[in-house]
Design a protein around this motif. Structure first.
Motif, short mmCIF file in Angstrom:
data_model
loop_
_atom_site.label_atom_id
_atom_site.label_comp_id
_atom_site.label_asym_id
_atom_site.label_seq_id
_atom_site.Cartn_x
_atom_site.Cartn_y
_atom_site.Cartn_z
N VAL A 14 -11.35 -5.42 -4.55
CA VAL A 14 -12.16 -4.86 -5.34
C VAL A 14 -13.32 -5.91 -5.70
N SER A 15 -13.15 -7.20 -5.43
CA SER A 15 -14.33 -7.98 -5.64
C SER A 15 -15.40 -8.16 -4.61
N LYS A 19 -19.09 -0.83 -1.55
CA LYS A 19 -19.74 -0.33 -0.25
C LYS A 19 -18.71 -0.21 0.96
N ILE A 20 -17.85 -1.27 0.79
CA ILE A 20 -16.93 -1.56 2.01
C ILE A 20 -15.69 -0.26 1.78
N LEU A 25 -13.81 4.63 4.49
CA LEU A 25 -13.27 5.84 4.23
C LEU A 25 -14.19 6.85 4.83
N ASN A 26 -15.31 6.74 5.17
CA ASN A 26 -16.11 7.75 5.73
C ASN A 26 -15.57 7.26 7.31
N THR A 27 -15.40 6.16 7.82
CA THR A 27 -15.15 5.97 9.11
C THR A 27 -13.83 6.67 9.22
#
Length: 79
Positions: A14-15, A19-20, A25-27
């Motif tokens: 979470v830290s 963005k990551i 998830l998009n990949t």
């Protein structure tokens, strides 16, 4: 046709920010994976559960296909 599903999970810190998570998830989404659930573990980690469908072709009966083509009006396979 039988339906079969593959399941995968990803663990995010979470830290490191959203963005990551979104990029990962998009990949996976481009490869056909769909987010099914996300849970928080110990307030520091997120676990994302992904699933995608894989279809299994059932073997075709060659005799049935030959009979269909012989008995169809134009000699071609009826689908």
């Amino acid at each position: 046709m039988k339906m079969k599903f593959e399941t995968e999970f990803l663990v995010f810190d979470v830290s490191k920010g959203p963005k990551i998570i979104v990029e990962n998830l998009n990949t996976y989404g481009q490869e056909g994976w769909e987010l099914k659930s996300m849970i928080n573990v110990a307030g520091e980690k997120l676990v994302a559960f992904l699933q995608r469908q894989t279809d299994i072709e059932e073997p075709k009966d060659k005799t049935q296909e030959k009979l269909k083509s012989l008995w169809s009006a134009n000699g071609e396979k009826d689908e």
